[in-house]
Write a protein that holds these residues in place. Structure first.
Motif, short mmCIF file in Angstrom:
data_model
loop_
_atom_site.label_atom_id
_atom_site.label_comp_id
_atom_site.label_asym_id
_atom_site.label_seq_id
_atom_site.Cartn_x
_atom_site.Cartn_y
_atom_site.Cartn_z
N MET A 298 7.42 -13.24 1.28
CA MET A 298 6.47 -12.16 1.53
C MET A 298 5.27 -12.24 0.61
O MET A 298 4.12 -12.07 1.02
CB MET A 298 7.17 -10.81 1.38
CG MET A 298 8.11 -10.46 2.52
SD MET A 298 8.85 -8.84 2.29
CE MET A 298 9.70 -8.63 3.86
N LEU A 299 5.54 -12.50 -0.68
CA LEU A 299 4.43 -12.57 -1.64
C LEU A 299 3.50 -13.74 -1.32
O LEU A 299 2.27 -13.58 -1.23
CB LEU A 299 4.99 -12.70 -3.05
CG LEU A 299 3.93 -12.80 -4.16
CD1 LEU A 299 4.32 -11.91 -5.34
CD2 LEU A 299 3.78 -14.23 -4.65
N LEU A 467 5.14 -4.65 4.63
CA LEU A 467 3.84 -4.03 4.92
C LEU A 467 3.30 -3.18 3.79
O LEU A 467 2.09 -2.92 3.73
CB LEU A 467 3.96 -3.16 6.19
CG LEU A 467 4.36 -3.90 7.47
CD1 LEU A 467 4.54 -2.92 8.62
CD2 LEU A 467 3.32 -4.97 7.82
N LEU A 468 4.20 -2.75 2.87
CA LEU A 468 3.75 -1.81 1.85
C LEU A 468 4.11 -2.28 0.44
O LEU A 468 3.22 -2.42 -0.41
CB LEU A 468 4.36 -0.43 2.12
CG LEU A 468 3.80 0.74 1.32
CD1 LEU A 468 2.30 0.91 1.61
CD2 LEU A 468 4.55 2.03 1.67
N VAL A 469 5.37 -2.54 0.19
CA VAL A 469 5.81 -2.77 -1.19
C VAL A 469 5.21 -4.05 -1.77
O VAL A 469 4.53 -4.02 -2.81
CB VAL A 469 7.35 -2.82 -1.25
CG1 VAL A 469 7.80 -3.17 -2.67
CG2 VAL A 469 7.94 -1.48 -0.84
N MET A 470 5.44 -5.20 -1.12
CA MET A 470 4.95 -6.46 -1.69
C MET A 470 3.42 -6.54 -1.68
O MET A 470 2.83 -6.96 -2.69
CB MET A 470 5.56 -7.64 -0.93
CG MET A 470 7.07 -7.76 -1.09
SD MET A 470 7.65 -7.81 -2.81
CE MET A 470 7.03 -9.40 -3.34
N LEU A 494 5.93 4.81 -2.78
CA LEU A 494 6.30 5.39 -1.48
C LEU A 494 7.23 4.44 -0.72
O LEU A 494 8.20 4.87 -0.09
CB LEU A 494 5.04 5.66 -0.65
CG LEU A 494 4.08 6.73 -1.17
CD1 LEU A 494 2.88 6.85 -0.24
CD2 LEU A 494 4.79 8.08 -1.29
N GLY A 495 6.89 3.15 -0.78
CA GLY A 495 7.72 2.17 -0.07
C GLY A 495 9.11 2.04 -0.66
O GLY A 495 10.12 2.02 0.07
N THR A 496 9.22 1.95 -2.00
CA THR A 496 10.54 1.82 -2.62
C THR A 496 11.34 3.11 -2.47
O THR A 496 12.57 3.07 -2.34
CB THR A 496 10.41 1.44 -4.10
OG1 THR A 496 9.57 2.39 -4.77
CG2 THR A 496 9.81 0.05 -4.24
N GLY A 497 10.66 4.24 -2.47
CA GLY A 497 11.36 5.50 -2.23
C GLY A 497 11.95 5.56 -0.84
O GLY A 497 13.08 6.04 -0.63
#
Length: 704
Positions: A298-299, A467-470, A494-497
């Motif tokens: 992903m990264l 889509l959000l965290v990485m 928000l993504g990890t939550g």
């Protein structure tokens, strides 16, 4: 006319054998010309390379005795002869000769690796002063912080007998100044790496050997800092940076979402609570908190897309520049920086190798996603660290990647007939199902359980990762030098939550985890060989591969009947008797060992539930039951030796947590002295005894 004098065409053709039905050709193709099949197989030698290397590595680890000079000499001889045959023999013999050569190489590489990491292992229980340098900080299953030390010094222990590394769990207060590179001191209890909980159980001593971990233990006294980290200690610079970034992330993202973000971006999992880790395991999302191919992919994928589309904005020069190769180079640099930051975990190194091979393929104008790139990555890792073959992460990573590549062609053809808006969603569903199906047998065999709703959890959580965290993590890293990382970290939180909420929700479903009985040692190799054969062979080879899968399935189906009738712990602290109600524990103690027994049985009961099943009677210090129509007794505590005289009757089986200088002869007795020689013991319903010493043998890592 001329044509009248000619014989009809059918008269000139010799009679031919009847053509075989299509199904018979599919099952037995190549059997009529085995030499031709072997000649054609040479074209796929590269794909078989990691399989042959694995065979040699597996042969090394499956031995019950450590190979000696004669064994290695024989392997060298076989390797050289096979190499000569692979170059000079008739064409049909070259493929099998090359496989033998690679297997011999794998055997030699595994032995060389095991010898090269040799370091002292503590051979006795130690209590006293311990000093050393902190090289790792993580969290134990008990939810306590633990530290790994090198440059260790133990009181009254010579340097030649001092382990290269020790790992200590901190039961006391954790100092705020604890950081990698600091010199610390404490009074600690240390012991050798523990033996397996049962003769067929996972051997922690082997992984400890390759990590040069010579002792484990705990301390209840305060940990004192003797000296700060050496500023010139570049070996731990990445670890210090990692812990500093982890702390900064957790300060900006509070609670367990921040701990998950820190684990994803830096590899530091010391902030994760046991409740969070258990929820992630039960929901089949544990792979999200262990930096692996998913994170590295992903990264690097985000960096690749960012650079490539960014260069496209340059206009006309973008038509001249090799933008795809520049983007691959930037992604490779980003992946390498991620590897440096995330540390030396095998899963991270494995992910970097896989991503580097794929990006390297882009740089040399080859397909990035192909079976050849997977074979190359697996071969490189087996050559570098042969012990990776025995690790579940290695097996799962390559199983999932191979399955996705095999399914890529059919998916591409099917996707053309799907509505364009539905393709991303359906592709996510398909990849989750394919990767889950490919890794499910490995998860079940290694961890003895499956998450029933794992696909649902991954469908809900993985998009947030991609889509959000990485992406937000990468943006935070780019903006951090400018002091503008706050919004990106907020979005990342928000993504990890969301991931944590999904894990908690799914893990709370009734029946969310299915317990699986531990298979025999031949099941996973047979499954792996069968699946690989189904992918790489045709005709008779594919039929043989199907038979291998069938044999593995049949062996696994027999696993419940093959579970031991009686298990004795390696320190005589617990026994477990199999009954019609499941395995009954003599008492709720010995939590780690008892838990491993129940997991291997495919038993979801808690220790308290297993100990409450009907079988044992008597006080905790003297638990009694019947085994094979004779008394079975577990004696523990200080009164155990005094109670032995009355209970050691003819025919009785007595397990006593004490060392007896002169064991009585009236009963079958298992005391600590005897168990120290045998390790854990399993006894079947016919009275046949199997010990850890028999199943694990005498290897470098099993020596006392």
């Amino acid at each position: 006319m001329a044509w009248d004098a000619q014989a009809p065409d059918w008269a000139e053709q010799p009679p031919t054998a009847p053509r075989r039905p299509a199904w018979l050709r599919a099952c037995l193709g190549g059997i009529e010309d085995p030499l031709g099949a072997l000649s054609r197989a040479r074209l796929q030698l590269f794909l078989w390379m990691p399989v042959a290397l694995s065979a040699g590595v597996g042969l090394y680890f499956s031995r019950l005795t450590e190979p000696g000079f004669a064994d290695y000499s024989l392997a060298v001889l076989f390797g050289l002869l096979s190499a000569a045959l692979a170059l000079r023999a008739p064409v049909p013999m070259r493929f099998p000769a090359a496989l033998v050569m690679l297997a011999a190489l794998g055997f030699l590489l595994a032995g060389l690796r095991a010898q090269s990491v040799a370091a002292p292992v503590l051979s006795f229980r130690y209590y006293g002063p311990v000093t050393g340098r902190v090289v790792m900080i993580d969290r134990a299953a008990s939810d306590r912080i633990r530290v790994t030390l090198d440059t260790v010094r133990l009181d009254r222990v010579s340097p030649a007998r001092t382990p290269a590394r020790v790992r200590v769990t901190l039961h006391g207060a954790v100092p705020a100044t604890l950081e990698p590179g600091a010199q610390v001191m404490m009074s600690a209890h240390l012991s050798p790496p523990p033996p397996p909980a049962a003769p067929d159980a996972y051997d922690f001593r082997r992984s400890a050997w390759f990590d040069q971990l010579g002792a484990v233990g705990y301390t209840r006294s305060p940990l004192l800092r003797a000296a700060p980290p050496d500023p010139g200690d570049w070996a731990l610079a990445a670890h210090r940076t990692r812990m500093g970034l982890s702390q900064a992330i957790q300060e900006r993202i509070s609670g367990q979402p921040g701990a998950i973000a820190a684990a994803l971006m830096t590899g530091d999992r010391s902030g994760l609570s046991e409740a969070t880790r258990e929820a992630m395991r039960r929901s089949n999302l544990a792979h999200l908190i262990a930096i692996s191919g998913l994170h590295m992919g992903m990264l690097s994928g985000f960096v690749f897309a960012l650079v490539r589309y960014g260069l496209a904005l340059a206009g006309r020069p973008a038509l001249i520049w090799p933008t795809k190769k520049l983007a691959a180079l930037a992604a490779l640099i980003a992946a390498s920086a991620y590897l440096w930051l995330a540390g030396p975990a095998v899963s991270t190194q494995r992910a970097w190798i896989m991503v580097s091979v794929m990006l390297g393929a882009v740089l040399v104008d080859r397909r990035a996603l192909s079976l050849r790139t997977v074979a190359l990555a697996a071969s490189l890792l087996l050559i570098w660290k042969p012990e990776s073959l025995t690790e579940p992460g290695f097996q799962m990573s390559f199983a999932a990647t191979t399955a996705l590549i095999v399914a890529l062609g059919p998916w591409t053809r099917a996707a053309r007939r799907l509505p364009r808006p539905l393709r991303p969603v359906l592709m996510l569903v398909a990849t989750s199902l394919i990767a889950g199906a490919a890794t499910a047998p490995i998860v079940a065999a290694q961890f003895h359980r499956l998450s029933e709703y794992g696909v649902l959890a991954n469908l809900l959580a993985v998009p947030a990762m991609g889509l959000l965290v990485m992406p937000m993590g990468v943006l935070a890293a780019i903006l951090a030098p400018l002091g503008l990382a706050g919004p990106a970290l907020w979005a990342m939180g928000l993504g990890t939550g969301w991931i944590l909420r999904v894990a908690t929700w799914v893990s709370g479903f009734e029946g969310s985890v299915i317990s699986i009985v531990q298979p025999g040692p031949a099941v996973v190799p047979l499954l792996a060989l069968g699946v690989i054969g189904m992918i790489l062979t045709r005709g008779a080879g594919r039929s043989l591969s199907g038979l291998a899968i069938l044999a593995a399935t049949l062996l696994w189906s027999r696993a419940p009947a093959d579970r031991p009738a009686l298990l004795i712990a390696p320190e005589a602290q617990q026994i477990g008797l199999m009954t019609g109600h499941g395995r009954v524990l003599a008492k709720p103690g010995a939590g780690f060992i008892s838990g491993r027994w129940l997991e291997a049985d495919g038993d979801a009961a808690s220790l308290e539930e297993a100990a409450a099943r009907p079988a044992f009677t008597g006080p905790d210090a003297a638990r009694l039951t019947q085994f094979r129509a004779a008394p079975l007794i577990l004696l523990t505590g200080k009164s155990a030796p005094a109670s032995l005289a009355d209970l050691c009757t003819p025919g009785a089986l007595v397990v006593i947590a004490a060392r007896l200088p002169e064991p009585p002869k009236d009963c079958e007795l298992w005391d600590i002295n005897r168990l120290r020689e045998t390790g854990a013991v399993a006894i079947d319903s016919l009275g046949r005894i199997t010990s850890t010493a028999q199943t694990k043998g005498r290897r470098l890592w099993t020596a006392p």
